[in-house]
Design a protein around this motif. Structure first.
Motif, PDB file in Angstrom:
ATOM      1  N   LYS A  83      26.780  14.464   5.723  1.00 28.77           N
ATOM      2  CA  LYS A  83      26.265  13.606   6.792  1.00 28.77           C
ATOM      3  C   LYS A  83      24.964  12.897   6.388  1.00 28.77           C
ATOM      4  N   ASP A  84      24.297  13.409   5.364  1.00 26.77           N
ATOM      5  CA  ASP A  84      23.085  12.750   4.860  1.00 26.77           C
ATOM      6  C   ASP A  84      23.508  11.804   3.745  1.00 26.77           C
ATOM      7  N   PHE A  85      23.993  10.636   4.148  1.00 25.25           N
ATOM      8  CA  PHE A  85      24.607   9.691   3.217  1.00 25.25           C
ATOM      9  C   PHE A  85      23.689   9.290   2.075  1.00 25.25           C
ATOM     10  N   ARG A  86      22.442   9.026   2.381  1.00 26.35           N
ATOM     11  CA  ARG A  86      21.518   8.556   1.350  1.00 26.35           C
ATOM     12  C   ARG A  86      21.264   9.640   0.302  1.00 26.35           C
ATOM     13  N   PHE A  87      20.975  10.846   0.768  1.00 26.01           N
ATOM     14  CA  PHE A  87      20.713  11.939  -0.159  1.00 26.01           C
ATOM     15  C   PHE A  87      21.970  12.306  -0.944  1.00 26.01           C
ATOM     16  N   CYS A  88      23.083  12.313  -0.268  1.00 24.60           N
ATOM     17  CA  CYS A  88      24.371  12.610  -0.893  1.00 24.60           C
ATOM     18  C   CYS A  88      24.649  11.611  -2.031  1.00 24.60           C
ATOM     19  N   GLY A  89      24.429  10.343  -1.765  1.00 29.73           N
ATOM     20  CA  GLY A  89      24.629   9.321  -2.786  1.00 29.73           C
ATOM     21  C   GLY A  89      23.651   9.460  -3.937  1.00 29.73           C
ATOM     22  N   GLN A  90      22.415   9.824  -3.607  1.00 29.57           N
ATOM     23  CA  GLN A  90      21.373   9.937  -4.623  1.00 29.57           C
ATOM     24  C   GLN A  90      21.664  11.068  -5.606  1.00 29.57           C
TER      25      GLN A  90
END
Length: 104
Positions: A34-41
């Motif tokens: 659900k934490d898209f930005r962190f997941c992508g990073q």
């Protein structure tokens, strides 16, 4: 001694691939995903390790290969640091964190 003719045969690349897959699996966990930005990073940093090893190998020059290995090492540190963030956010448990630390 046989020479390595493909980055896929490099043990370091195989380990980086294993780390990348492990991070991908963990980042699909419900809370983490659900934490898209962190997941992508974290996925991007993990992928960067194996990709830079491959790109450096394909350059066919030791000097450039070493430079790409330094870049991969930096991305490796980034994943290691981000694993602490994931642990602190309860996205991963202590065992999963230890496994990322081992793989990095």
């Amino acid at each position: 001694m046989a020479s390595i003719t493909s980055f896929e045969n490099l043990e370091i690349w195989k380990l980086a691939r294993e780390l990348c897959l492990y991070v991908r699996v963990l980042s699909r966990k419900e809370l983490f995903s659900k934490d898209f930005r962190f997941c992508g990073q974290i996925n991007s940093a993990a992928g960067s390790i194996m990709d830079n090893i491959a790109e450096g190998f394909e350059r066919y020059g030791n000097k450039e290969f070493i430079n790409f290995l330094y870049i991969a090492k930096g991305s490796n540190g980034e994943v290691r640091s981000q694993s602490f963030r994931a642990l602190d956010a309860n996205f991963i448990n202590n065992f999963e964190h230890s496994e990322i630390q081992r793989l990095t």
